[in-house]
Design a protein around this motif. Structure first.
Motif, PDB file in Angstrom:
ATOM      1  N   THR A  22       5.613  -1.275  -4.331  1.00 47.61           N
ATOM      2  CA  THR A  22       4.370  -0.677  -3.834  1.00 47.61           C
ATOM      3  C   THR A  22       3.177  -1.085  -4.690  1.00 47.61           C
ATOM      4  OG1 THR A  22       5.637   1.192  -2.971  1.00 47.61           O
ATOM      5  CG2 THR A  22       3.270   1.519  -3.220  1.00 47.61           C
ATOM      6  N   ALA A  23       3.339  -1.041  -6.004  1.00 48.45           N
ATOM      7  CA  ALA A  23       2.234  -1.417  -6.894  1.00 48.45           C
ATOM      8  C   ALA A  23       1.862  -2.890  -6.719  1.00 48.45           C
ATOM      9  CB  ALA A  23       2.607  -1.128  -8.343  1.00 48.45           C
ATOM     10  N   ALA A  24       2.865  -3.754  -6.588  1.00 46.77           N
ATOM     11  CA  ALA A  24       2.587  -5.180  -6.385  1.00 46.77           C
ATOM     12  C   ALA A  24       1.926  -5.425  -5.025  1.00 46.77           C
ATOM     13  CB  ALA A  24       3.870  -5.994  -6.518  1.00 46.77           C
ATOM     14  N   SER A  25       2.336  -4.664  -4.012  1.00 54.07           N
ATOM     15  CA  SER A  25       1.695  -4.792  -2.689  1.00 54.07           C
ATOM     16  C   SER A  25       0.237  -4.360  -2.766  1.00 54.07           C
ATOM     17  CB  SER A  25       2.440  -3.937  -1.657  1.00 54.07           C
ATOM     18  OG  SER A  25       3.739  -4.424  -1.468  1.00 54.07           O
ATOM     19  N   TRP A  26      -0.022  -3.319  -3.523  1.00 57.14           N
ATOM     20  CA  TRP A  26      -1.401  -2.845  -3.717  1.00 57.14           C
ATOM     21  C   TRP A  26      -2.240  -3.914  -4.413  1.00 57.14           C
ATOM     22  CZ3 TRP A  26      -2.912  -0.552  -8.790  1.00 57.14           C
ATOM     23  CH2 TRP A  26      -4.257  -0.193  -8.816  1.00 57.14           C
ATOM     24  N   ILE A  27      -1.680  -4.500  -5.496  1.00 58.85           N
ATOM     25  CA  ILE A  27      -2.410  -5.522  -6.251  1.00 58.85           C
ATOM     26  C   ILE A  27      -2.665  -6.763  -5.397  1.00 58.85           C
ATOM     27  CG2 ILE A  27      -2.174  -7.166  -8.165  1.00 58.85           C
ATOM     28  CD1 ILE A  27      -0.678  -4.866  -9.684  1.00 58.85           C
ATOM     29  N   CYS A  28      -1.649  -7.210  -4.664  1.00 58.85           N
ATOM     30  CA  CYS A  28      -1.749  -8.464  -3.901  1.00 58.85           C
ATOM     31  C   CYS A  28      -2.512  -8.336  -2.584  1.00 58.85           C
ATOM     32  CB  CYS A  28      -0.351  -9.005  -3.609  1.00 58.85           C
ATOM     33  SG  CYS A  28       0.543  -9.555  -5.067  1.00 58.85           S
ATOM     34  N   TYR A  29      -2.359  -7.178  -1.912  1.00 54.91           N
ATOM     35  CA  TYR A  29      -2.889  -7.070  -0.559  1.00 54.91           C
ATOM     36  C   TYR A  29      -3.901  -5.943  -0.358  1.00 54.91           C
ATOM     37  CZ  TYR A  29       1.253  -9.942   0.056  1.00 54.91           C
ATOM     38  OH  TYR A  29       2.206 -10.911  -0.069  1.00 54.91           O
ATOM     39  N   GLY A  30      -4.001  -5.033  -1.313  1.00 58.01           N
ATOM     40  CA  GLY A  30      -4.933  -3.917  -1.194  1.00 58.01           C
ATOM     41  C   GLY A  30      -4.319  -2.706  -0.509  1.00 58.01           C
ATOM     42  N   PHE A  90       1.131  -2.718   1.949  1.00 57.33           N
ATOM     43  CA  PHE A  90       1.075  -1.545   1.077  1.00 57.33           C
ATOM     44  C   PHE A  90       1.565  -0.309   1.823  1.00 57.33           C
ATOM     45  CE2 PHE A  90      -1.040   2.287  -0.446  1.00 57.33           C
ATOM     46  CZ  PHE A  90      -0.619   2.297  -1.773  1.00 57.33           C
ATOM     47  N   ALA A  91       1.137  -0.144   3.052  1.00 55.47           N
ATOM     48  CA  ALA A  91       1.525   1.032   3.840  1.00 55.47           C
ATOM     49  C   ALA A  91       3.044   1.104   4.001  1.00 55.47           C
ATOM     50  CB  ALA A  91       0.856   1.002   5.213  1.00 55.47           C
TER      51      ALA A  91
END
Length: 153
Positions: A61-69, A75-76
């Motif tokens: 989840t954190a990597a998805s947030w960093i990479c995609y917002g 992220f969702a």
């Protein structure tokens, strides 16, 4: 570009795998210190401190947030998956472990025959997590991902 190079450049995948690996190694070390013996099953098994499930999905989840917002579908999806995994670890899987412990103690005193066979195999007791174990795994996964992002990418 080679497949290995693509895999190593995939921050979401790398963070998730490192989150799982570090949690499993820490879990094994903590178990070894507490029980004063090495249990190889801890390297791949579930249950224990910290939760490798939580570490993995929180890294994801954190990597998805960093990479995609935070507005991205990546992220969702990973956020919802993380919530389900962590809820399940503290709920159904934790209760399953408690029941296995109780059944193991009963079967130790009163062996059970099922279809003419005596059940001798002990049920797995380490399947779920306490809220503290889940929280520790989540913090570990997020922290590792932030560190990986800072150092690697």
């Amino acid at each position: 570009m080679s497949i290995w190079q693509e895999i190593l450049e995939n921050q979401v995948l790398v963070s998730s795998v490192i989150g799982w690996t570090v949690a499993q190694v820490l879990k094994t070390i903590i178990d070894c210190v507490l029980n004063k013996n090495f249990n190889a099953e801890r390297l791949f098994g579930s249950g224990g401190m910290p939760s490798s499930h939580s570490s993995t999905v929180c890294s994801l989840t954190a990597a998805s947030w960093i990479c995609y917002g935070v507005g991205s579908f990546e992220f969702a999806i990973s956020f919802v998956l993380a919530m389900i995994v962590m809820y399940d670890a503290m709920g159904v899987r934790r209760e399953t472990g408690k029941q296995a412990k109780l059944l193991n103690s009963i079967l130790l005193e009163n062996p059970l025959k099922l279809n003419g066979e005596v059940l001798q195999e002990k049920l797995k007791e380490y399947v779920g997590h306490t809220p503290l174990q889940v929280f520790a795994g989540a913090v570990l996964g997020i922290g590792l991902t932030l560190g990986i992002d800072y150092l690697y990418y």
